[in-house]
Design a protein around this motif. Structure first.
Motif, PDB file in Angstrom:
ATOM      1  N   UNK A  17       0.680  -1.075  -0.253  1.00  0.00           N
ATOM      2  CA  UNK A  17      -0.030  -0.129  -0.093  1.00  0.00           C
ATOM      3  C   UNK A  17       1.008   1.292  -0.012  1.00  0.00           C
ATOM      4  N   UNK A  18       2.097   1.309   0.047  1.00  0.00           N
ATOM      5  CA  UNK A  18       2.928   2.200   0.225  1.00  0.00           C
ATOM      6  C   UNK A  18       3.010   2.786  -1.293  1.00  0.00           C
ATOM      7  N   UNK A  19       3.202   4.083  -1.691  1.00  0.00           N
ATOM      8  CA  UNK A  19       3.463   4.770  -2.943  1.00  0.00           C
ATOM      9  C   UNK A  19       4.857   4.087  -3.394  1.00  0.00           C
ATOM     10  N   UNK A  20       4.965   3.860  -4.830  1.00  0.00           N
ATOM     11  CA  UNK A  20       6.113   3.550  -5.163  1.00  0.00           C
ATOM     12  C   UNK A  20       6.877   4.791  -5.652  1.00  0.00           C
ATOM     13  N   UNK A  21       7.959   4.824  -5.515  1.00  0.00           N
ATOM     14  CA  UNK A  21       8.900   6.324  -5.816  1.00  0.00           C
ATOM     15  C   UNK A  21       9.099   6.054  -7.090  1.00  0.00           C
ATOM     16  N   UNK A  22       8.376   7.018  -8.073  1.00  0.00           N
ATOM     17  CA  UNK A  22       8.766   6.970  -9.334  1.00  0.00           C
ATOM     18  C   UNK A  22       9.968   8.187  -9.862  1.00  0.00           C
ATOM     19  N   UNK A  23      10.408   7.631 -10.863  1.00  0.00           N
ATOM     20  CA  UNK A  23      11.622   8.437 -11.290  1.00  0.00           C
ATOM     21  C   UNK A  23      11.057   9.769 -11.819  1.00  0.00           C
ATOM     22  N   UNK A  24      12.031  10.817 -11.588  1.00  0.00           N
ATOM     23  CA  UNK A  24      11.494  12.331 -11.980  1.00  0.00           C
ATOM     24  C   UNK A  24      11.198  12.281 -13.315  1.00  0.00           C
ATOM     25  N   UNK A  26       8.932  10.691 -14.746  1.00  0.00           N
ATOM     26  CA  UNK A  26       7.596  10.186 -14.785  1.00  0.00           C
ATOM     27  C   UNK A  26       6.523  11.679 -14.577  1.00  0.00           C
ATOM     28  N   UNK A  27       7.219  12.528 -14.169  1.00  0.00           N
ATOM     29  CA  UNK A  27       6.507  13.650 -13.984  1.00  0.00           C
ATOM     30  C   UNK A  27       5.617  14.129 -15.315  1.00  0.00           C
ATOM     31  N   UNK A  28       4.455  14.426 -15.059  1.00  0.00           N
ATOM     32  CA  UNK A  28       3.595  14.902 -16.274  1.00  0.00           C
ATOM     33  C   UNK A  28       3.216  13.723 -17.140  1.00  0.00           C
ATOM     34  N   UNK A  29       3.754  12.577 -17.242  1.00  0.00           N
ATOM     35  CA  UNK A  29       3.406  11.511 -18.089  1.00  0.00           C
ATOM     36  C   UNK A  29       2.099  10.742 -17.559  1.00  0.00           C
ATOM     37  N   UNK A  30       1.402  10.412 -18.703  1.00  0.00           N
ATOM     38  CA  UNK A  30       0.074   9.698 -18.607  1.00  0.00           C
ATOM     39  C   UNK A  30       0.314   8.333 -18.069  1.00  0.00           C
ATOM     40  N   UNK A  31      -0.688   7.517 -17.440  1.00  0.00           N
ATOM     41  CA  UNK A  31      -0.468   6.398 -16.776  1.00  0.00           C
ATOM     42  C   UNK A  31       0.228   5.345 -17.681  1.00  0.00           C
ATOM     43  N   UNK A  32      -0.260   5.361 -19.074  1.00  0.00           N
ATOM     44  CA  UNK A  32       0.133   4.185 -19.853  1.00  0.00           C
ATOM     45  C   UNK A  32       1.771   4.392 -20.022  1.00  0.00           C
ATOM     46  N   UNK A  33       1.942   5.402 -20.246  1.00  0.00           N
ATOM     47  CA  UNK A  33       3.473   6.134 -20.380  1.00  0.00           C
ATOM     48  C   UNK A  33       4.516   5.741 -19.275  1.00  0.00           C
ATOM     49  N   UNK A  34       3.860   5.819 -18.093  1.00  0.00           N
ATOM     50  CA  UNK A  34       4.586   5.605 -16.801  1.00  0.00           C
ATOM     51  C   UNK A  34       4.699   4.077 -16.713  1.00  0.00           C
ATOM     52  N   UNK A  35       3.842   3.392 -16.972  1.00  0.00           N
ATOM     53  CA  UNK A  35       4.022   1.903 -17.125  1.00  0.00           C
ATOM     54  C   UNK A  35       4.820   1.464 -17.903  1.00  0.00           C
ATOM     55  N   UNK A  36       4.759   1.967 -19.140  1.00  0.00           N
ATOM     56  CA  UNK A  36       5.938   1.571 -20.244  1.00  0.00           C
ATOM     57  C   UNK A  36       7.228   1.795 -19.760  1.00  0.00           C
ATOM     58  N   UNK A  37       7.508   3.191 -19.163  1.00  0.00           N
ATOM     59  CA  UNK A  37       8.676   3.564 -18.791  1.00  0.00           C
ATOM     60  C   UNK A  37       9.226   2.544 -17.777  1.00  0.00           C
TER      61      UNK A  37
END
Length: 128
Positions: A17-24, A26-37
């Protein structure tokens, strides 16, 4: 084979349940782009790890293997625990996870329980 019970599933959800720290990036990307990244980052980490030619017990080689293993594990955790916010993101993540032996080959590794894999598709536990 371990059965998925309600208790195990909920325990996995709570653990993830803890949020995943996303790379910088990822800022401003849509969900599918984040998953693909995240998928691309995992593939790259696996590729670097697979390409490592180690001559044991050289200390430098052991240190590099440990570094690349940690990178691969971190990238896998980001994919596993990122919770897509769109159905398209869920589909992209599911297609990758269920075709990748790092996640689904439970006999070859014990890195992920089924509950943890499933929890990465569920909304966060309320109150966390």
């Amino acid at each position: 084979m371990t059965r998925i019970t309600r208790r195990r599933l909920l325990a996995g959800v709570a653990a993830a349940s803890l949020p995943v720290a996303l790379p910088a990036e990822a800022a401003g990307l849509d969900d599918v782009s984040i998953v693909r990244m995240l998928i691309d980052a995992h593939k790259a980490a696996v590729g670097r790890w697979d390409d490592l030619a180690v001559v044991w017990p050289d200390e430098e080689s052991v240190a590099l293997w440990e570094k690349l293993s940690a990178e691969k594990d971190d990238a896998a955790a980001a994919v596993c625990f990122y919770r897509p916010t769109t159905i398209e993101g869920v589909h992209a993540k599911a297609e990758y996870i269920f075709g990748c032996e790092d996640f689904v080959d439970q006999e070859a590794n014990d890195d992920w329980t089924r509950a943890e894999l499933v929890s990465g598709f569920l909304p966060p536990v309320m109150g966390t």
